[in-house]
Motif scaffolding. Sequence first.
Motif, PDB file in Angstrom:
ATOM      1  N   LEU A  18       7.084   2.314  -1.911  1.00 46.99           N
ATOM      2  CA  LEU A  18       8.306   2.691  -1.565  1.00 46.99           C
ATOM      3  C   LEU A  18       9.373   2.600  -3.049  1.00 46.99           C
ATOM      4  O   LEU A  18       9.270   1.535  -3.512  1.00 46.99           O
ATOM      5  N   PRO A  19      10.002   3.563  -3.032  1.00 44.36           N
ATOM      6  CA  PRO A  19      10.892   3.381  -4.430  1.00 44.36           C
ATOM      7  C   PRO A  19      11.991   2.920  -3.896  1.00 44.36           C
ATOM      8  O   PRO A  19      12.113   2.704  -2.864  1.00 44.36           O
ATOM      9  N   PRO A  20      12.949   2.276  -4.882  1.00 46.93           N
ATOM     10  CA  PRO A  20      12.906   2.349  -6.314  1.00 46.93           C
ATOM     11  C   PRO A  20      12.271   1.365  -6.996  1.00 46.93           C
ATOM     12  O   PRO A  20      12.004   1.181  -8.105  1.00 46.93           O
ATOM     13  N   LYS A  21      11.980  -0.038  -6.135  1.00 41.75           N
ATOM     14  CA  LYS A  21      11.358  -1.184  -6.660  1.00 41.75           C
ATOM     15  C   LYS A  21       9.873  -1.257  -6.604  1.00 41.75           C
ATOM     16  O   LYS A  21       9.474  -2.247  -7.079  1.00 41.75           O
ATOM     17  N   ALA A  22       9.370  -0.209  -6.225  1.00 40.45           N
ATOM     18  CA  ALA A  22       7.759  -0.164  -5.941  1.00 40.45           C
ATOM     19  C   ALA A  22       7.377  -1.285  -4.895  1.00 40.45           C
ATOM     20  O   ALA A  22       6.259  -2.012  -5.133  1.00 40.45           O
ATOM     21  N   ASN A  23       8.309  -1.474  -4.230  1.00 42.74           N
ATOM     22  CA  ASN A  23       7.753  -2.437  -2.816  1.00 42.74           C
ATOM     23  C   ASN A  23       6.611  -1.393  -2.059  1.00 42.74           C
ATOM     24  O   ASN A  23       6.621  -0.224  -2.209  1.00 42.74           O
ATOM     25  N   SER A  24       5.775  -2.230  -1.376  1.00 44.16           N
ATOM     26  CA  SER A  24       4.888  -1.276  -0.565  1.00 44.16           C
ATOM     27  C   SER A  24       4.435  -2.094   0.560  1.00 44.16           C
ATOM     28  O   SER A  24       5.051  -3.080   0.996  1.00 44.16           O
ATOM     29  N   PHE A  25       3.871  -1.211   1.698  1.00 43.20           N
ATOM     30  CA  PHE A  25       3.735  -1.820   3.091  1.00 43.20           C
ATOM     31  C   PHE A  25       2.242  -1.086   3.425  1.00 43.20           C
ATOM     32  O   PHE A  25       1.917  -0.077   2.861  1.00 43.20           O
ATOM     33  N   SER A  26       1.451  -1.724   4.389  1.00 45.28           N
ATOM     34  CA  SER A  26       0.259  -1.375   4.707  1.00 45.28           C
ATOM     35  C   SER A  26       0.506  -0.705   6.120  1.00 45.28           C
ATOM     36  O   SER A  26       1.160  -1.208   6.808  1.00 45.28           O
ATOM     37  N   MET A  27      -0.584   0.142   6.625  1.00 50.83           N
ATOM     38  CA  MET A  27      -0.333   0.557   7.989  1.00 50.83           C
ATOM     39  C   MET A  27      -1.209  -0.307   9.024  1.00 50.83           C
ATOM     40  O   MET A  27      -1.766   0.398  10.026  1.00 50.83           O
ATOM     41  N   ASP A  28      -1.826  -1.228   8.611  1.00 50.15           N
ATOM     42  CA  ASP A  28      -2.808  -1.911   9.261  1.00 50.15           C
ATOM     43  C   ASP A  28      -2.387  -2.583  10.617  1.00 50.15           C
ATOM     44  O   ASP A  28      -3.154  -2.366  11.681  1.00 50.15           O
ATOM     45  N   SER A  29      -1.065  -2.738  10.707  1.00 44.42           N
ATOM     46  CA  SER A  29      -0.462  -2.985  11.918  1.00 44.42           C
ATOM     47  C   SER A  29      -0.768  -1.882  13.047  1.00 44.42           C
ATOM     48  O   SER A  29      -0.886  -2.170  14.327  1.00 44.42           O
ATOM     49  N   ALA A  30      -0.638  -0.677  12.699  1.00 45.60           N
ATOM     50  CA  ALA A  30      -0.865   0.477  13.723  1.00 45.60           C
ATOM     51  C   ALA A  30      -2.083   0.746  13.958  1.00 45.60           C
ATOM     52  O   ALA A  30      -2.049   0.929  15.432  1.00 45.60           O
ATOM     53  N   VAL A  31      -3.225  -0.030  13.437  1.00 46.02           N
ATOM     54  CA  VAL A  31      -4.490   0.291  13.832  1.00 46.02           C
ATOM     55  C   VAL A  31      -4.588  -1.005  14.784  1.00 46.02           C
ATOM     56  O   VAL A  31      -5.008  -0.709  15.880  1.00 46.02           O
ATOM     57  N   TYR A  32      -4.040  -2.183  14.653  1.00 48.80           N
ATOM     58  CA  TYR A  32      -3.951  -3.379  15.421  1.00 48.80           C
ATOM     59  C   TYR A  32      -3.741  -3.095  16.769  1.00 48.80           C
ATOM     60  O   TYR A  32      -4.134  -3.280  17.755  1.00 48.80           O
TER      61      TYR A  32
END
Length: 177
Positions: A59-73
Motif C-alpha cells: 500500500l502506498p505511500p509508506k509501503a505498508n502491506s497486508f496479506s489476504m490469508d484471513s480471506a482463506v481462513y
Amino acid sequence: MVFERLKNKEQLYTVVVSLLGMCIFATEVDIHSQSLKDWVLVYILTGSVVLLNLFPIILPPKANSFSMDSAVYLATLFLYGLNFTLQVLFIFSLIELYRNQRMSAWRHLFNFSMYCLMISGAYYSFLFFDGNIGKINVHHLLPYLISLLVYFSIRRVDYPIKSKGYRKKSTFPVECE
C-alpha cells in the motif's frame, strides 16, 4: 518503572493468549476425522496461505502491506468448519516457523494462538447467528457480517498497549499477519 510493569503485563498477556489458543486448538482439532481427499484440500489451502504470505499487497505511500490469508481462513471456516480451518492454520504455522527462523518461537506461538482465538470466535459467532457451515446463503448475511466483525475485533485486541504510545519501547510480539 512504568515500562517494567508494562513489560510484565505484556508478558502475562502473551502467556495467557498463548495458553488459550493452544487449549482451543487441542480441544477443537481432530486430525483423524479427515479422509485422504480432505487432507489434499488441507494441503492445497495451506499452500494458498503460504503464497498469500509470500506476496503481500503493498500500500502506498509508506509501503505498508497486508496479506489476504484471513480471506482463506474465513472462507475455509464458512465452507468446512473449525476443525478443517485449524488444521490449515497449524500446517501453515509449522511452515512459517521453519521459513522465518529469525523470529523467536514464542512469537510464532503467540501468532498461532491469536489466529486460533480469532478463527474460533468467528466460528462460534457464525453459528450463534444461525449460519450454516458448508452452505453459502447470500440472503442471510448477518452471520457472515457478525463473524467478520468478531474476527477482526479479536485481531485488534492483540495490541492493548499500542494505543497508549508505549509500543516503541515494548517487547510485545509481532503483528499476526
